[in-house]
Scaffold this motif. Structure first.
Motif, PDB file in Angstrom:
ATOM      1  N   VAL A  75      49.036  42.001  49.924  1.00 54.61           N
ATOM      2  CA  VAL A  75      47.786  41.362  50.553  1.00 54.61           C
ATOM      3  C   VAL A  75      46.679  41.073  49.746  1.00 54.61           C
ATOM      4  N   LEU A  76      46.408  41.722  48.442  1.00 54.79           N
ATOM      5  CA  LEU A  76      45.408  41.261  47.633  1.00 54.79           C
ATOM      6  C   LEU A  76      45.991  40.038  46.785  1.00 54.79           C
ATOM      7  N   GLY A  77      46.941  40.113  46.420  1.00 57.57           N
ATOM      8  CA  GLY A  77      47.640  38.806  45.781  1.00 57.57           C
ATOM      9  C   GLY A  77      47.607  37.640  46.582  1.00 57.57           C
ATOM     10  N   THR A  78      47.898  37.759  47.794  1.00 56.27           N
ATOM     11  CA  THR A  78      47.666  36.500  48.779  1.00 56.27           C
ATOM     12  C   THR A  78      46.453  35.998  48.826  1.00 56.27           C
ATOM     13  N   PHE A  79      45.538  36.987  48.943  1.00 53.07           N
ATOM     14  CA  PHE A  79      44.182  36.793  49.274  1.00 53.07           C
ATOM     15  C   PHE A  79      43.592  36.158  47.988  1.00 53.07           C
ATOM     16  N   ALA A  80      43.841  36.479  46.842  1.00 53.64           N
ATOM     17  CA  ALA A  80      43.294  35.820  45.657  1.00 53.64           C
ATOM     18  C   ALA A  80      43.937  34.562  45.430  1.00 53.64           C
ATOM     19  N   ARG A  81      45.156  34.139  45.585  1.00 54.40           N
ATOM     20  CA  ARG A  81      45.891  32.931  45.536  1.00 54.40           C
ATOM     21  C   ARG A  81      45.065  32.007  46.654  1.00 54.40           C
ATOM     22  N   LEU A  82      44.742  32.342  47.859  1.00 55.22           N
ATOM     23  CA  LEU A  82      44.209  31.485  48.718  1.00 55.22           C
ATOM     24  C   LEU A  82      42.826  30.875  48.547  1.00 55.22           C
ATOM     25  N   LEU A  83      42.046  31.979  47.873  1.00 54.56           N
ATOM     26  CA  LEU A  83      40.681  31.877  47.459  1.00 54.56           C
ATOM     27  C   LEU A  83      40.419  30.952  46.045  1.00 54.56           C
ATOM     28  N   ALA A  84      41.651  31.052  45.331  1.00 54.85           N
ATOM     29  CA  ALA A  84      41.620  30.385  44.105  1.00 54.85           C
ATOM     30  C   ALA A  84      41.948  28.977  44.305  1.00 54.85           C
ATOM     31  N   SER A  85      42.267  28.546  45.444  1.00 54.03           N
ATOM     32  CA  SER A  85      42.948  27.307  45.814  1.00 54.03           C
ATOM     33  C   SER A  85      41.711  26.433  46.498  1.00 54.03           C
ATOM     34  N   LYS A  86      42.025  24.999  46.568  1.00 53.31           N
ATOM     35  CA  LYS A  86      41.093  24.361  47.295  1.00 53.31           C
ATOM     36  C   LYS A  86      42.038  23.719  48.463  1.00 53.31           C
ATOM     37  N   PRO A  87      41.251  23.709  49.673  1.00 53.81           N
ATOM     38  CA  PRO A  87      39.695  23.676  49.798  1.00 53.81           C
ATOM     39  C   PRO A  87      39.177  25.395  50.278  1.00 53.81           C
ATOM     40  N   MET A 102      38.234  52.759  47.761  1.00 57.81           N
ATOM     41  CA  MET A 102      39.519  52.091  47.238  1.00 57.81           C
ATOM     42  C   MET A 102      39.255  50.565  47.688  1.00 57.81           C
ATOM     43  N   VAL A 103      38.933  50.396  48.797  1.00 56.74           N
ATOM     44  CA  VAL A 103      38.938  49.093  49.700  1.00 56.74           C
ATOM     45  C   VAL A 103      37.842  48.192  48.922  1.00 56.74           C
ATOM     46  N   ASP A 104      36.711  48.995  48.783  1.00 54.30           N
ATOM     47  CA  ASP A 104      35.408  48.378  48.239  1.00 54.30           C
ATOM     48  C   ASP A 104      35.827  47.899  46.937  1.00 54.30           C
ATOM     49  N   MET A 105      36.485  48.923  46.016  1.00 61.54           N
ATOM     50  CA  MET A 105      36.624  48.519  44.594  1.00 61.54           C
ATOM     51  C   MET A 105      37.613  47.275  44.455  1.00 61.54           C
ATOM     52  N   MET A 106      38.702  47.394  45.321  1.00 66.32           N
ATOM     53  CA  MET A 106      39.795  46.233  45.128  1.00 66.32           C
ATOM     54  C   MET A 106      39.097  44.879  45.367  1.00 66.32           C
ATOM     55  N   TRP A 107      38.664  44.940  46.897  1.00 68.77           N
ATOM     56  CA  TRP A 107      38.192  43.460  47.290  1.00 68.77           C
ATOM     57  C   TRP A 107      36.840  43.222  46.529  1.00 68.77           C
ATOM     58  N   GLY A 108      35.934  44.238  46.156  1.00 69.23           N
ATOM     59  CA  GLY A 108      34.752  43.746  45.610  1.00 69.23           C
ATOM     60  C   GLY A 108      34.966  43.070  44.340  1.00 69.23           C
ATOM     61  N   ALA A 109      36.164  43.546  43.544  1.00 63.00           N
ATOM     62  CA  ALA A 109      36.531  42.849  42.118  1.00 63.00           C
ATOM     63  C   ALA A 109      36.993  41.614  42.468  1.00 63.00           C
ATOM     64  N   CYS A 110      37.720  41.094  43.505  1.00 65.36           N
ATOM     65  CA  CYS A 110      37.984  39.707  43.940  1.00 65.36           C
ATOM     66  C   CYS A 110      36.749  38.906  44.082  1.00 65.36           C
ATOM     67  N   TYR A 111      35.906  39.297  44.969  1.00 68.06           N
ATOM     68  CA  TYR A 111      34.839  38.928  45.625  1.00 68.06           C
ATOM     69  C   TYR A 111      33.788  38.299  44.220  1.00 68.06           C
ATOM     70  N   ASN A 112      33.836  39.478  43.619  1.00 65.83           N
ATOM     71  CA  ASN A 112      33.020  39.125  42.155  1.00 65.83           C
ATOM     72  C   ASN A 112      33.349  37.834  41.326  1.00 65.83           C
ATOM     73  N   ARG A 113      34.680  37.833  41.119  1.00 63.35           N
ATOM     74  CA  ARG A 113      35.397  36.666  40.481  1.00 63.35           C
ATOM     75  C   ARG A 113      35.291  35.555  41.256  1.00 63.35           C
ATOM     76  N   LEU A 114      35.336  35.466  42.725  1.00 61.69           N
ATOM     77  CA  LEU A 114      35.092  34.335  43.383  1.00 61.69           C
ATOM     78  C   LEU A 114      33.660  33.919  43.351  1.00 61.69           C
ATOM     79  N   LEU A 115      32.656  34.638  43.488  1.00 64.31           N
ATOM     80  CA  LEU A 115      31.247  34.104  43.696  1.00 64.31           C
ATOM     81  C   LEU A 115      30.678  33.891  42.245  1.00 64.31           C
ATOM     82  N   MET A 116      31.110  34.673  41.130  1.00 62.15           N
ATOM     83  CA  MET A 116      30.613  34.600  39.700  1.00 62.15           C
ATOM     84  C   MET A 116      31.699  34.133  38.758  1.00 62.15           C
TER      85      MET A 116
END
Length: 212
Positions: free
Chosen positions: A101-113, A169-183
């Motif tokens: 779940v989180l790996g696919t989410f990260a792969r998607l948001l690391a791609s364009k568009p 746990m959800v906040d920690m995992m997804w929050g870390a990914c959103y942090n890298r997406l936005l900054m």
């Protein structure tokens, strides 16, 4: 002079053929395709109902009838385009499920568009109340509910201790990914490997069983 239509033997006049309205689902898909194209090409700053309606071959009234705001339409276009990438599954192995779940989410948001578009949606939501509500109710809430279901099921199986607050746990995992997406310049690049590492750290901190 032509004979009246009701005279015996006269050929009845056929009424003109009128083109009926397109089925709603056909219109909906046309609007969503046009909205996705506009979002990915122009970004949220250049995203307008007028542009989408023109591209889809429908009226602005039709678009406004089914979407309360341009932000809500942009979000629906995004989720409709990437719904397969955003799907969640519970296989009975919490580590494998969260890695996927989180790996696919990260792969998607690391791609364009996808990545830039989603980051722009999150940014615009800070000043667009309609978009913020749409993201909360139509994106975050159902996905959060599904992930909590995976974690609660794992807790019932004994993979995660019963006293662990899975919402944290959800906040920690997804929050870390959103942090890298936005900054990304401050925190590093969002990658699939990073997301999987976040899962491992969260499970270790939760005291997950070796089977997990």
């Amino acid at each position: 002079m032509s004979a009246p239509a009701n005279r015996p033997g006269a050929v009845p006049t056929r009424p003109p053929v009128r083109r009926g309205r397109r089925p709603f689902e056909e219109v909906r898909q046309a609007v969503l395709r046009a909205a996705a194209q506009t979002l990915f090409e122009a970004g949220i700053a250049g995203f307008t109902i007028e542009c989408v309606a023109r591209r889809a071959g429908v009226s602005r009234v039709t678009v406004h009838k089914h979407w309360p705001s341009r932000g809500a339409l942009a979000l629906d276009a995004f989720t409709d385009t990437f719904h397969n990438d955003l799907a969640l599954h519970d296989t009975g192995d919490v580590r494998r499920d969260l890695h996927e779940v989180l790996g696919t989410f990260a792969r998607l948001l690391a791609s364009k568009p996808a990545g830039p578009a989603f980051a722009q949606l999150l940014g615009a939501a800070q000043i667009d109340a309609d978009l913020a509500e749409a993201i909360r109710e139509r994106y975050f809430a159902p996905r959060r509910h599904a992930v909590l279901g995976i974690l609660n099921a794992a807790r019932e199986r004994g993979e995660i201790p019963a006293d662990i607050d899975v919402t944290v746990m959800v906040d920690m995992m997804w929050g870390a990914c959103y942090n890298r997406l936005l900054m990304p310049g401050l925190t590093g690049t969002l990658t699939e490997d990073f997301a999987r590492s976040v899962v491992d750290v969260a499970l270790a901190g939760a005291g997950a069983s070796p089977r997990a």
